[in-house]
Write an enzyme that holds these catalytic residues in place. Structure first.
Site, PDB file in Angstrom:
ATOM      1  CG  HIS A   4       7.807   3.161   7.025  1.00  0.00           C
ATOM      2  ND1 HIS A   4       7.405   4.062   7.892  1.00  0.00           N
ATOM      3  CD2 HIS A   4       6.465   3.001   6.374  1.00  0.00           C
ATOM      4  CE1 HIS A   4       6.155   4.320   7.942  1.00  0.00           C
ATOM      5  NE2 HIS A   4       5.518   3.625   7.096  1.00  0.00           N
ATOM      6  CG  ASP A  62       8.594   5.973  10.495  1.00  0.00           C
ATOM      7  OD1 ASP A  62       7.407   5.830  10.909  1.00  0.00           O
ATOM      8  OD2 ASP A  62       9.222   5.512   9.723  1.00  0.00           O
TER       9      ASP A  62
HETATM   10  N1  NAD Z   1       5.737   5.850   3.509  1.00  0.00           N
HETATM   11  C1  NAD Z   1       4.695   6.078   4.824  1.00  0.00           C
HETATM   12  O1  NAD Z   1       4.849   6.519   5.813  1.00  0.00           O
HETATM   13  C2  NAD Z   1       3.315   5.929   4.423  1.00  0.00           C
HETATM   14  C3  NAD Z   1       2.420   6.611   5.086  1.00  0.00           C
HETATM   15  C4  NAD Z   1       0.916   6.047   4.895  1.00  0.00           C
HETATM   16  C5  NAD Z   1       0.484   5.325   3.911  1.00  0.00           C
HETATM   17  N2  NAD Z   1       1.395   4.677   3.110  1.00  0.00           N
HETATM   18  C6  NAD Z   1       1.213   4.109   1.882  1.00  0.00           C
HETATM   19  O2  NAD Z   1       0.868   4.728   1.024  1.00  0.00           O
HETATM   20  C7  NAD Z   1       0.131   3.978   0.116  1.00  0.00           C
HETATM   21  C8  NAD Z   1      -1.213   4.736  -0.487  1.00  0.00           C
HETATM   22  O3  NAD Z   1      -2.214   5.002   0.600  1.00  0.00           O
HETATM   23  P1  NAD Z   1      -3.477   5.732   0.542  1.00  0.00           P
HETATM   24  O4  NAD Z   1      -4.024   5.803   1.776  1.00  0.00           O
HETATM   25  O5  NAD Z   1      -3.157   7.117  -0.309  1.00  0.00           O
HETATM   26  O6  NAD Z   1      -4.433   4.734  -0.319  1.00  0.00           O
HETATM   27  P2  NAD Z   1      -5.611   5.013  -1.178  1.00  0.00           P
HETATM   28  O7  NAD Z   1      -6.038   3.507  -1.597  1.00  0.00           O
HETATM   29  O8  NAD Z   1      -6.444   5.929  -0.829  1.00  0.00           O
HETATM   30  O9  NAD Z   1      -5.071   5.579  -2.612  1.00  0.00           O
HETATM   31  C9  NAD Z   1      -4.000   4.894  -3.436  1.00  0.00           C
HETATM   32  C10 NAD Z   1      -4.228   5.570  -4.801  1.00  0.00           C
HETATM   33  O10 NAD Z   1      -3.548   4.680  -5.666  1.00  0.00           O
HETATM   34  C11 NAD Z   1      -3.967   4.648  -6.903  1.00  0.00           C
HETATM   35  N3  NAD Z   1      -3.461   3.536  -7.679  1.00  0.00           N
HETATM   36  C12 NAD Z   1      -3.597   2.261  -7.529  1.00  0.00           C
HETATM   37  N4  NAD Z   1      -2.884   1.614  -8.489  1.00  0.00           N
HETATM   38  C13 NAD Z   1      -2.147   2.530  -9.360  1.00  0.00           C
HETATM   39  C14 NAD Z   1      -1.166   2.439 -10.294  1.00  0.00           C
HETATM   40  N5  NAD Z   1      -0.929   1.379 -10.880  1.00  0.00           N
HETATM   41  N6  NAD Z   1      -0.874   3.685 -10.885  1.00  0.00           N
HETATM   42  C15 NAD Z   1      -1.191   4.815 -10.157  1.00  0.00           C
HETATM   43  N7  NAD Z   1      -2.044   4.883  -9.347  1.00  0.00           N
HETATM   44  C16 NAD Z   1      -2.524   3.780  -8.711  1.00  0.00           C
HETATM   45  C17 NAD Z   1      -5.482   4.386  -6.572  1.00  0.00           C
HETATM   46  O11 NAD Z   1      -6.341   4.699  -7.591  1.00  0.00           O
HETATM   47  C18 NAD Z   1      -5.843   5.274  -5.374  1.00  0.00           C
HETATM   48  O12 NAD Z   1      -6.026   6.587  -5.808  1.00  0.00           O
HETATM   49  C19 NAD Z   1      -0.344   2.411   0.761  1.00  0.00           C
HETATM   50  O13 NAD Z   1       0.504   1.657   0.334  1.00  0.00           O
HETATM   51  C20 NAD Z   1       0.112   2.944   2.282  1.00  0.00           C
HETATM   52  O14 NAD Z   1       0.359   1.671   2.973  1.00  0.00           O
HETATM   53  C21 NAD Z   1       2.937   4.736   3.383  1.00  0.00           C
HETATM   54  O1  LMR Z   2       0.729   2.233   8.804  1.00  0.00           O
HETATM   55  C1  LMR Z   2       0.479   2.195   7.590  1.00  0.00           C
HETATM   56  O2  LMR Z   2       0.173   0.731   7.159  1.00  0.00           O
HETATM   57  C2  LMR Z   2       0.658   3.380   6.739  1.00  0.00           C
HETATM   58  C3  LMR Z   2       1.992   3.893   7.026  1.00  0.00           C
HETATM   59  O3  LMR Z   2       3.024   3.157   6.920  1.00  0.00           O
HETATM   60  C4  LMR Z   2       1.787   4.597   8.404  1.00  0.00           C
HETATM   61  O4  LMR Z   2       3.102   4.542   8.966  1.00  0.00           O
HETATM   62  O5  LMR Z   2       1.129   5.364   8.933  1.00  0.00           O
END
Ligand code: NAD
Ligand code: LMR
Length: 350
Positions: free
Chosen positions: A208, A181
């Site tokens: 967030h 953010d």
């Molecule tokens: N905080 C933020 O600003 C922010 C930003 C972007 C995404 N996110 C969040 O981050 C998370 C991941 O996003 P992504 O795009 O990498 O998803 P993705 O699906 O590409 O990757 C997720 C990974 O987690 C693994 N996984 C699932 N269950 C698991 C477990 N029990 N133990 C270990 N690994 C496990 C999967 O195998 C996969 O490799 C999502 O929840 C998304 O919303 C948060």
């Molecule tokens: O928007 C989402 O679901 C992923 C993450 O929280 C973001 O802000 O990009």
């Protein structure tokens, strides 16, 4: 509740070198730390692990996922940097992945598709985070835990409740990563005002998700002024930037590359502070003493033990006060959902 300008200044000065530190391997630092990435094979996990592998701050990089980590680990291990990479796959290898870690970063969990809110991820991701944090409580109870998995507004309270149940809770060490953010706010403000984005700092407070993301455009550094129209447009864009990416990716996930950068930036700041660097400030979502919310994101001063203190929200404009008012119901509801889930999860696992 007041911010300390000197600390903010030191934050800004520290940002620019951090942006180019990824490839800096020329000198050997006095301290190195052990870092685990849980969810290391995912859209965020892979580029985040790459950025961490490039850092001279890290001696050991532990990659854990339920799939594909052996390949990701073999690939990264060929890079000519100091961090020693070890890959762990599946629940049976989780404990070994965590032993001795100083920092655990958790991007494990499902991402959004168009039309979904972050809260729609709760049912799947709450259990994933609770299971992973349970393993942290047992194997690296003193590590800083940085939670990326959504919905962050709820997964952080879940993590805190799990640590409490194992009698190893330290509020200085459980942080929701809201750096993306701040990264977005800096980029959009710099674009709007013709500034160098690496020199712009916009504190972002609250939570967030949508309305709970509250950029403090009255506290931008360097100081800039905005018309009411600009305030409204920029605030909306920052609050909805995640959705902007989800829609552009059209079903192929949410932000991964910008999040990997944000996660690496946050991790480097935590590691530098653990190593004794002073004046390290990043925003993050933590258990809050000084606001009316149980959890709230503010600029945080990091130190040798994790979060040293919250720097508060500073002097808010009327516009920002109204944004907080508007966020109240959603943020309190998200926190409550996390705490309730944790109670049931912990009762079941007794
Ligand atoms: N905080 C933020 O600003 C922010 C930003 C972007 C995404 N996110 C969040 O981050 C998370 C991941 O996003 P992504 O795009 O990498 O998803 P993705 O699906 O590409 O990757 C997720 C990974 O987690 C693994 N996984 C699932 N269950 C698991 C477990 N029990 N133990 C270990 N690994 C496990 C999967 O195998 C996969 O490799 C999502 O929840 C998304 O919303 C948060
Ligand atoms: O928007 C989402 O679901 C992923 C993450 O929280 C973001 O802000 O990009």
């Amino acid at each position: 509740m007041n911010q300390t300008p000197a600390l903010l200044k030191s934050f800004i000065l520290s940002v620019t070198p951090k942006l180019i530190r990824y490839a800096s391997t020329a000198s050997t630092p006095a301290h190195t730390k052990r870092v685990a990435v849980l969810g290391a094979s995912g859209g965020i996990g892979q580029p985040l692990s790459l950025l961490l592998k490039l850092s001279p701050l890290i001696s050991d990089l532990s990659l854990y996922d339920i799939q594909h980590t052996k390949g990701v680990g073999a690939d990264l291990s060929h890079i000519e940097t100091r961090a020693k990479v070890k890959a762990y796959v599946g629940k049976d290898e989780l404990a070994d992945a965590l032993k001795g870690m100083d920092l655990v970063v958790i991007p494990a969990g499902v991402p959004r598709k168009p039309g979904m809110t972050r809260d729609d991820l709760f049912n799947t991701n709450a259990t994933i985070v609770a299971d992973l944090v349970t393993a942290c409580a047992k194997n690296c109870p003193r590590a800083v835990i940085a939670i990326i998995a959504n919905p962050v507004n709820s997964t952080v309270p879940i993590a805190a409740e799990v640590m409490k149940a194992h009698n190893v809770y330290d509020e200085k060490k459980i942080v929701g990563v809201t750096t993306l953010d701040v990264v977005r706010a800096s980029t959009f403000v710099a674009e709007a005002k013709g500034l160098d984005p690496t020199r712009v700092f916009v504190p972002v407070i609250g939570g967030h998700s949508g309305n709970t993301i509250i950029p403090l455009l009255s506290q931008v550094s360097p100081p800039v002024s905005f018309s009411q129209q600009e305030l409204t447009t920029l605030t909306n864009r920052i609050q909805n930037a995640g959705t902007e990416v989800v829609e552009a990716k059209a079903g192929a996930g949410s932000a991964t590359l910008s999040m990997a950068h944000a996660g690496a930036r946050f991790s480097f700041s935590v590691l530098e502070a653990l190593n004794g660097k002073e004046g390290v400030v990043e925003c993050g979502y933590i258990s809050s003493q000084e606001t009316e919310f149980k959890y709230f994101a503010t600029p945080l001063l990091f130190g040798r033990n994790g979060v040293e203190k919250s720097m508060g929200v500073g002097k808010l404009s009327e516009f920002e006060t109204k944004l907080i008012e508007k966020a109240k119901k959603e943020l309190n509801g998200n926190i409550q959902n996390g705490v309730e889930f944790a109670k049931q999860y912990l009762a079941k696992s007794k």
